[in-house]
Design an enzyme around this catalytic site. Structure first.
Site, short mmCIF file in Angstrom:
data_model
loop_
_atom_site.label_atom_id
_atom_site.label_comp_id
_atom_site.label_asym_id
_atom_site.label_seq_id
_atom_site.Cartn_x
_atom_site.Cartn_y
_atom_site.Cartn_z
N TYR A 1 0.39 -0.95 0.16
CA TYR A 1 0.05 -0.04 -0.24
C TYR A 1 1.00 1.32 0.48
O TYR A 1 0.73 2.23 -0.55
CB TYR A 1 -1.04 -0.28 1.18
CG TYR A 1 -2.21 0.81 1.23
CD1 TYR A 1 -2.71 1.56 -0.16
CD2 TYR A 1 -2.96 1.70 2.46
CE1 TYR A 1 -3.31 2.18 -0.35
CE2 TYR A 1 -3.84 2.09 2.21
CZ TYR A 1 -4.05 2.77 0.78
OH TYR A 1 -5.43 3.65 0.56
N GLU B 1 1.38 6.68 -6.88
CA GLU B 1 0.37 7.60 -7.40
C GLU B 1 0.95 8.76 -7.05
O GLU B 1 0.82 9.89 -8.35
CB GLU B 1 -0.75 7.37 -6.78
CG GLU B 1 -0.99 5.40 -7.09
CD GLU B 1 -2.01 5.12 -6.16
OE1 GLU B 1 -3.33 6.04 -5.66
OE2 GLU B 1 -2.34 4.15 -6.02
#
Length: 241
Positions: free
Chosen positions: A163, A170
């Site tokens: 994660y 991102e």
């Protein structure tokens, strides 16, 4: 199906947070549809994983591997939109996480060609790929009531690394896109116009990046809580047998 990379899921079947009352499961037709959907999505992300490995072996470099899996990535990540309408719980959380990935896939990586060669793209693609293979496998076996412990353990453990890795990729990709968006005026609307409306996509992307600050810690600690709850429940069940 929840849409989080490794997020909150019910300990017994992987759907939503634990509830005080046991919910009735999906009917036979709905179960068949969900199994098919999850099998197809698992296969799709496996195709992406194989494509990455083959491209790396052929090129001998991890740079610009995005082009080798661009089409299947767009297809299967966009296919996750179906989850928003069929997820039994946590619809808002599911919608946010699915839409954020679809946004990054189309509105950033697809739209700003210059970032497609950035290593940060590979960072989130690898994180997404491993996460989704595990996640959709988890849902498939849960629906069939034959969930191997290894898959459950991977589902509630590997997110600890994957994660943050995905979120880092991102954010770095959005950051890399900013100067190109500012220079080209991509998706921006300036005044005057007949609608008397303006929109600055560059500023919008900055706000998207800022939104990660309050949201990421909440999701991450929620998943850590779910991990403790689910895996400790499994260990207690084993000891009682």
């Amino acid at each position: 199906m929840a849409a989080s990379g490794s997020g909150g899921s019910r300990a017994d079947n992987g759907y939503g947070s634990q509830q005080p009352r046991r919910r009735k499961g999906p009917g036979a037709l709905a179960t068949a549809y969900l199994v098919i959907y999850n099998v197809v999505m698992t296969a799709g992300w496996l195709v992406i994983a194989v494509g990455l490995v083959r491209a790396y072996l052929a090129k001998g470099s991890y740079h610009s591997l995005y082009y080798s899996i661009e089409k299947p990535l767009k297809f299967f990540q966009t296919g996750a939109l179906l989850e928003v309408s069929i997820v039994p719980s946590s619809v808002v959380l599911t919608a946010f996480q699915v839409m954020s990935r679809v946004f990054l896939t189309w509105a950033v990586t697809h739209s700003v060609k210059e970032v497609q060669t950035e290593d940060s793209v590979l960072l989130f693609v690898v994180a997404w790929t491993i996460t989704e293979i595990i996640r959709y496998s988890f849902y498939t076996f849960s629906l069939l009531n034959h969930l191997p412990y290894l898959i459950k353990w991977a589902r509630y453990t590997l997110f600890i690394v994957l994660y943050p890795m995905g979120v880092s990729g991102e954010l770095l990709t959005i950051y890399a896109a900013l100067p190109f968006v500012r220079q080209s005026g991509l998706y921006s609307i300036s005044l005057p116009n007949k609608y008397n409306f303006s929109f600055d996509y560059y500023t919008f992307l900055i706000l998207v990046m800022i939104s990660y600050i309050p949201i990421f810690p909440q999701l991450y600690f929620h998943m850590l809580h779910q991990r403790r709850k689910v895996l400790s429940h499994t260990e207690e069940h084993k000891k009682s047998e």
